[in-house]
Design an enzyme around this catalytic site. Structure first.
Site, PDB file in Angstrom:
ATOM      1  N   ASP A  92      -0.434  17.471  27.343  1.00  0.00           N
ATOM      2  CA  ASP A  92      -0.911  18.081  26.364  1.00  0.00           C
ATOM      3  C   ASP A  92      -2.421  18.361  26.484  1.00  0.00           C
ATOM      4  O   ASP A  92      -3.086  17.903  27.154  1.00  0.00           O
ATOM      5  CB  ASP A  92      -0.322  17.621  24.922  1.00  0.00           C
ATOM      6  CG  ASP A  92      -0.949  16.462  24.668  1.00  0.00           C
ATOM      7  OD1 ASP A  92      -1.888  16.041  25.123  1.00  0.00           O
ATOM      8  OD2 ASP A  92      -0.602  16.018  23.511  1.00  0.00           O
ATOM      9  N   SER A  93      -2.929  19.336  25.485  1.00  0.00           N
ATOM     10  CA  SER A  93      -4.364  19.708  25.640  1.00  0.00           C
ATOM     11  C   SER A  93      -5.232  18.575  24.986  1.00  0.00           C
ATOM     12  O   SER A  93      -6.546  18.733  25.112  1.00  0.00           O
ATOM     13  CB  SER A  93      -4.582  20.861  24.925  1.00  0.00           C
ATOM     14  OG  SER A  93      -4.506  20.788  23.600  1.00  0.00           O
ATOM     15  N   GLY A  94      -4.655  17.681  23.884  1.00  0.00           N
ATOM     16  CA  GLY A  94      -5.482  16.872  23.294  1.00  0.00           C
ATOM     17  C   GLY A  94      -6.106  17.701  22.092  1.00  0.00           C
ATOM     18  O   GLY A  94      -6.671  17.085  20.996  1.00  0.00           O
ATOM     19  N   GLY A  95      -5.909  18.875  21.941  1.00  0.00           N
ATOM     20  CA  GLY A  95      -6.114  19.538  20.809  1.00  0.00           C
ATOM     21  C   GLY A  95      -5.539  18.982  19.483  1.00  0.00           C
ATOM     22  O   GLY A  95      -6.191  18.722  18.467  1.00  0.00           O
ATOM     23  N   PHE A  96      -4.276  18.647  19.314  1.00  0.00           N
ATOM     24  CA  PHE A  96      -3.656  18.171  18.300  1.00  0.00           C
ATOM     25  C   PHE A  96      -4.357  16.939  17.983  1.00  0.00           C
ATOM     26  O   PHE A  96      -4.496  16.520  16.756  1.00  0.00           O
ATOM     27  CB  PHE A  96      -2.134  17.922  18.535  1.00  0.00           C
ATOM     28  CG  PHE A  96      -1.555  17.416  17.579  1.00  0.00           C
ATOM     29  CD1 PHE A  96      -1.014  18.216  16.293  1.00  0.00           C
ATOM     30  CD2 PHE A  96      -0.883  16.037  17.376  1.00  0.00           C
ATOM     31  CE1 PHE A  96      -0.137  17.945  15.318  1.00  0.00           C
ATOM     32  CE2 PHE A  96      -0.302  15.584  16.119  1.00  0.00           C
ATOM     33  CZ  PHE A  96       0.055  16.431  15.299  1.00  0.00           C
ATOM     34  N   ASP A 146      -5.998  24.236  22.151  1.00  0.00           N
ATOM     35  CA  ASP A 146      -5.771  25.232  20.827  1.00  0.00           C
ATOM     36  C   ASP A 146      -6.168  24.678  19.635  1.00  0.00           C
ATOM     37  O   ASP A 146      -6.633  23.557  19.517  1.00  0.00           O
ATOM     38  CB  ASP A 146      -4.149  25.593  20.904  1.00  0.00           C
ATOM     39  CG  ASP A 146      -3.526  24.374  20.735  1.00  0.00           C
ATOM     40  OD1 ASP A 146      -3.772  23.133  20.699  1.00  0.00           O
ATOM     41  OD2 ASP A 146      -2.425  24.330  20.150  1.00  0.00           O
ATOM     42  N   GLN A 188       0.306  29.922  18.141  1.00  0.00           N
ATOM     43  CA  GLN A 188       0.099  29.514  16.740  1.00  0.00           C
ATOM     44  C   GLN A 188       0.405  30.593  15.952  1.00  0.00           C
ATOM     45  O   GLN A 188       0.985  31.578  15.872  1.00  0.00           O
ATOM     46  CB  GLN A 188      -1.440  29.073  16.747  1.00  0.00           C
ATOM     47  CG  GLN A 188      -1.909  27.921  17.496  1.00  0.00           C
ATOM     48  CD  GLN A 188      -1.445  26.480  17.038  1.00  0.00           C
ATOM     49  OE1 GLN A 188      -0.924  26.333  15.953  1.00  0.00           O
ATOM     50  NE2 GLN A 188      -1.271  25.592  18.008  1.00  0.00           N
ATOM     51  N   GLY A 215       1.975  24.066  16.693  1.00  0.00           N
ATOM     52  CA  GLY A 215       1.683  23.970  14.972  1.00  0.00           C
ATOM     53  C   GLY A 215       2.963  24.045  14.192  1.00  0.00           C
ATOM     54  O   GLY A 215       2.978  24.349  13.124  1.00  0.00           O
ATOM     55  N   ASP A 265       9.192  17.995  23.220  1.00  0.00           N
ATOM     56  CA  ASP A 265       8.727  16.711  23.580  1.00  0.00           C
ATOM     57  C   ASP A 265       8.902  16.110  22.020  1.00  0.00           C
ATOM     58  O   ASP A 265       8.448  16.821  21.177  1.00  0.00           O
ATOM     59  CB  ASP A 265       7.581  16.521  24.048  1.00  0.00           C
ATOM     60  CG  ASP A 265       6.434  16.733  23.061  1.00  0.00           C
ATOM     61  OD1 ASP A 265       6.185  18.099  22.778  1.00  0.00           O
ATOM     62  OD2 ASP A 265       5.901  16.066  22.457  1.00  0.00           O
ATOM     63  N   CYS A 303      28.283   5.477  24.384  1.00  0.00           N
ATOM     64  CA  CYS A 303      27.032   5.673  25.004  1.00  0.00           C
ATOM     65  C   CYS A 303      27.128   4.514  26.551  1.00  0.00           C
ATOM     66  O   CYS A 303      27.746   3.606  26.574  1.00  0.00           O
ATOM     67  CB  CYS A 303      25.836   5.241  24.378  1.00  0.00           C
ATOM     68  SG  CYS A 303      24.290   5.098  25.404  1.00  0.00           S
ATOM     69  N   CYS A 305      24.520   3.515  28.324  1.00  0.00           N
ATOM     70  CA  CYS A 305      23.361   2.922  28.838  1.00  0.00           C
ATOM     71  C   CYS A 305      23.182   1.588  29.192  1.00  0.00           C
ATOM     72  O   CYS A 305      24.214   0.896  28.757  1.00  0.00           O
ATOM     73  CB  CYS A 305      22.102   3.545  27.674  1.00  0.00           C
ATOM     74  SG  CYS A 305      21.966   2.427  26.327  1.00  0.00           S
ATOM     75  N   CYS A 308      23.691  -0.537  25.797  1.00  0.00           N
ATOM     76  CA  CYS A 308      25.075  -0.454  25.260  1.00  0.00           C
ATOM     77  C   CYS A 308      26.230  -1.198  26.241  1.00  0.00           C
ATOM     78  O   CYS A 308      26.902  -1.735  25.761  1.00  0.00           O
ATOM     79  CB  CYS A 308      25.368   1.050  24.891  1.00  0.00           C
ATOM     80  SG  CYS A 308      24.470   1.741  23.552  1.00  0.00           S
ATOM     81  N   HIS A 336      17.818   3.077  25.010  1.00  0.00           N
ATOM     82  CA  HIS A 336      18.954   3.514  24.307  1.00  0.00           C
ATOM     83  C   HIS A 336      18.536   4.879  23.716  1.00  0.00           C
ATOM     84  O   HIS A 336      19.348   5.957  24.050  1.00  0.00           O
ATOM     85  CB  HIS A 336      19.513   2.810  23.360  1.00  0.00           C
ATOM     86  CG  HIS A 336      20.370   3.515  22.650  1.00  0.00           C
ATOM     87  ND1 HIS A 336      21.945   3.641  23.132  1.00  0.00           N
ATOM     88  CD2 HIS A 336      20.695   4.114  21.254  1.00  0.00           C
ATOM     89  CE1 HIS A 336      22.506   4.451  22.141  1.00  0.00           C
ATOM     90  NE2 HIS A 336      21.707   4.676  21.031  1.00  0.00           N
TER      91      HIS A 336
END
Lengths: 371, 371
Positions: A92-96, A146, A188, A215, A265, A303, A305, A308, A336
């Protein structure tokens, strides 16, 4: 990067199955990307991530620029080699983070200046600087700087933030990344559907390999979120991947998938795990609940995994209990939960392939407790 | 339980290779047993323990009686099933913790009464009560309640503590454990060699399946420790396993092995790992040291563990760095350190088998920095 649609839903939704081909391997969508903020998906080894079905993971430009620094990572051979993950990575851009984590930030036309939340060191993120960092990291999918605006905001503020994001995206596109890297645009427009459509139109003109919806999940209602997704996706080209940033619950995911989103994500499965929350096909539960103290069953009996198939709720409850709080509990619930998210999207892909997505979604929403 | 000596050292020491046959599998000695205090070797899954070569692990009677309680573990199928470890388990008696961790403890001829360090609840440990707890846990090797005395102490105090330990051992032997369980005696006597020999003689009369040397690594010098081991082992029967409790560094281990010790447990590899300490064939090092920030080599280039074949010192340094402090760092150093201890004892076994233990020990002590 190639994006190939394998199958479009035939049961009345916009859902689709596709394949993204990157330099570091293929990704089947819809896909969930675990968050590896500081070059690690918390508690997980790369081999366990592979085992639970991770196809691509997310790294965080802001956090990595602060610690250990992008030049160190570049000198160590790039983020893939540094963290020993040979599959695709999106950064990601780091903007957030620049807007949400830091203090004393100053926004100009040129970028954003802020003090790091770690040691107060001053950073200046311009669109070009962020591209430079992500080039050092060597990620496969690159997000531009952004202006992610808070909720609520006025229409004028939202428009200004979207305009800034468009301007910065153009400057980002002019930066020469490595050959294997792919820049996405981030739409945005806050909760204003006309702004969303306009921003998407402007960005689509740049003919990028993919587009993200940014956003959202910043405080708006679920209805507003889905409405914005719908308006944005109307404009976004069918033949490009669509990535909904920072979202969300299983219910959010399946609804967004029905509106044509391909990539997600979220820290939800990992962060919840560390707080004792675990996902099941019946909803999210809390392992600290005393009802599990003597429960010999696995977290979710559907499950497969490692957690589990190996441990009981009783044992995991013990690991999470007060004054015990063993690290193994954190890693086993994380394993899990990530498996659950991957299994969930895998089931969705199968349902689309087999022309039964709509009924799969109805059944899921009927069974799953919570939003 | 069977104990079969495979090979005695031919190069002038008392070292030996042996095989212990338990209900839950075989153990090759000399063996290091990782400590799984609260039904987990901190950060490790059972499958990773197997992978790094763990043959038997240790559980802690005191900690498990406090949380989650031995009856819960019994009802969940015993400690093996509860923690999903199907190999042999040794449980210590809780005596050491009752004397070292708790407050307001009261020692009588009948046992020890104390308040738990967790919530202040009152516990009474008698020899029979401790056997009852360990029967619930279902461990393969069972340690009796003993009086582990601090350092330094007068000869009269040491004698009294040893006498108490002998009396309690006799009572423990009268308790009927499960068929697969094996009670060891714990030799006390502080730093007094004649008391050690006397205590060993008294306990050997009980013809137990194995004997432990307790009350060491409590503050005495390394020389005193090795002297006490030598005096105790003179008395202990050759045909029974000898377990040195709570020891120690690699140097301690190899020296004790040369004096005929077969089994060890210690929190050193696991606790050090969580503090950033890692073991190599050249000595213990500290991953937080800034010299490793850009070091692309593995923790130990002679090591074949997952950590060393996957990650660089640079990456691990990042995980341990201030304000990053990622859990993956703790688990990866723990994995490496346990692997190191197992690899170390495996190399010792090979050296004994190949009639070169003495030279192996000299080389090791020449190369290894530290005590």
């Amino acid at each position: 990067m190639k994006f190939q649609i394998i199958k479009e839903d035939t049961t009345g939704t916009k859902a689709r199955v596709a394949k993204i081909n990157t330099h570091h391997g293929d990704i089947e969508t819809p896909v969930f990307m675990p968050v590896g903020t500081r070059a690690t998906v918390k508690t997980m080894t790369p081999r366990v991530l592979r085992e639970v079905g991770t196809q691509i993971l997310l790294g965080n430009t802001y956090h990595l620029a602060v610690r250990p620094g992008e030049q160190l990572i570049r000198d160590m051979g790039g983020l893939h080699k540094f963290m020993a993950w040979d599959g695709p990575i999106l950064t990601d851009s780091g903007g957030f983070q620049a807007f949400s984590l830091t203090k004393l930030r100053k926004l100009t036309k040129n970028g954003v200046t802020f003090r790091s939340h770690i040691d107060g060191a001053i950073f200046e993120f311009t669109p070009e600087r962020v591209m430079e960092i992500e080039k050092c990291l060597g990620s496969d999918i690159v997000m531009p700087l952004d202006h992610c605006i808070g909720w609520p905001c006025t229409k004028e503020e939202a428009k200004q933030a979207a305009q800034t994001s468009i301007d910065w995206l153009k400057r980002s596109k002019d930066y020469e990344l490595s050959a294997h890297q792919n820049l996405f645009g981030i739409i945005q427009g806050s909760g204003y559907s006309d702004l969303r459509e306009w921003c998407a139109e402007e960005m689509v003109k740049l003919d990028l390999p993919g587009y993200a919806i940014g956003g959202l999940a910043v405080g708006e209602t679920k209805d507003v979120m889905q409405e914005m997704i719908e308006h944005t996706n109307k404009v976004l080209p069918v033949e490009k991947p669509r990535y909904l940033m920072g979202v969300g619950t299983p219910v959010d995911l399946i609804q967004a998938i029905s509106r044509g989103v391909d990539m997600f994500d979220c820290v939800m499965p990992t962060r919840n795990a560390r707080g004792g929350g675990f996902f099941t096909w019946e909803g999210k539960k809390q392992i600290r609940n005393s009802r599990y103290a003597r429960d010999e069953s696995p977290l979710d009996d559907k499950c497969s995994c490692y957690t589990c198939t190996t441990f009981s709720r009783s044992y995991l409850h013990h690991l999470f209990s007060k004054k015990v709080e063993e690290i193994l509990g954190l890693s086993m619930l994380t394993l899990h939960n990530i498996h659950f998210y991957h299994d969930f999207t895998k089931n969705i892909r199968q349902a689309i392939m087999e022309n039964r997505f709509q009924s799969f979604m109805s059944n899921f929403l009927d069974t799953y407790q919570g939003t």
